[in-house]
Design a protein around this motif. Sequence first.
Motif, mmCIF file in Angstrom:
data_model
loop_
_atom_site.group_PDB
_atom_site.id
_atom_site.type_symbol
_atom_site.label_atom_id
_atom_site.label_comp_id
_atom_site.label_asym_id
_atom_site.label_seq_id
_atom_site.Cartn_x
_atom_site.Cartn_y
_atom_site.Cartn_z
ATOM 1 N N PHE A 1 2.048 3.424 6.793
ATOM 2 C CA PHE A 1 1.923 4.625 7.614
ATOM 3 C C PHE A 1 2.101 5.873 6.768
ATOM 4 O O PHE A 1 2.602 5.813 5.638
ATOM 5 N N GLN B 1 3.307 10.200 7.127
ATOM 6 C CA GLN B 1 4.059 11.129 7.951
ATOM 7 C C GLN B 1 3.354 12.480 7.949
ATOM 8 O O GLN B 1 2.925 12.960 6.892
ATOM 9 N N LYS C 1 8.753 15.899 11.427
ATOM 10 C CA LYS C 1 7.646 15.049 10.986
ATOM 11 C C LYS C 1 7.481 13.910 11.969
ATOM 12 O O LYS C 1 8.410 13.560 12.714
ATOM 13 N N SER D 1 5.485 9.891 12.306
ATOM 14 C CA SER D 1 4.883 8.793 11.535
ATOM 15 C C SER D 1 3.692 8.218 12.290
ATOM 16 O O SER D 1 3.755 8.014 13.507
ATOM 17 N N SER E 1 0.654 5.085 11.753
ATOM 18 C CA SER E 1 0.064 4.005 10.964
ATOM 19 C C SER E 1 -1.378 4.340 10.630
ATOM 20 O O SER E 1 -2.103 4.926 11.434
ATOM 21 N N GLY F 1 3.344 10.197 2.013
ATOM 22 C CA GLY F 1 3.206 8.742 2.096
ATOM 23 C C GLY F 1 2.145 8.237 1.135
ATOM 24 O O GLY F 1 1.716 8.967 0.232
#
Length: 248
Positions: A38, A40, A52, A54, A56, A100
């Motif tokens: 995932f 963010q 923030k 998250s 996927s 990420g």
Amino acid sequence: MKQFPLKLVSRRMLAPTVGHYVFQRDDGEPLDYIPGQFIQIHFQYADGTTTKRSYSLATIHDHALGPGEAVEIAVSYVPGGAATALFEGLADGDTVQASGPFGRFCLMPADANRRYLLIATGTGVTPYRAMLPQLEQQIRERGIEAVLLFGARTPAELLYGDEFRAFAERVPGFRFVPCFSRELPAQPHPDVRHGYVQQFIDEFAPDGVGDIAYLCGNPNMVDACFEALKGYGLPVPQIRREKYVSSK
């Protein structure tokens, strides 16, 4: 934590309250990810404080060809939510800050199982969309099977349902089992079920020797399926979990 800009390329509605967003990195760098991970998204509240969320990665990409340019996510809209306001207000070409990829909810290279049981509700199905090329490769090379049990309330809320059905029809060894808790399609496929995903685990006779299960979505569903699968003898390391809670 290094952040990078994502520029919105397009968006479409997957369901009445879920949007599919396609971004690309606006710094010229690829997003080298493993399906199941995932990212963010970083933004500010109205009072200026930062936060923030998250999401996927839903991107389908053949990683044998290298990292892809698209960055795709599914976003649930929550009434009054700050993240919802951010995404609803985006126009094509606008940018957001991201970081990420993160996470280990991924297919493992060392897996020697005979079958994957993939279980999801809502946007919890997103990582399985990204895993489809890997699953196809493992079905072809290792002869495994994979079953996706996906829970939704109504056909209108079955995210990526047409894609999963097309994949199941194209790839022997992959079975798609939508489970509708409220309303069935007008002409249901034989694999459609009426009820909650946890009600149909028995039908697939989980096996502690040959199965690895993935659980993603509503925390109550994840917990119920986790206990059921342990009852069938699946060791805890063979039950991989990720809980989704809609955040405002």
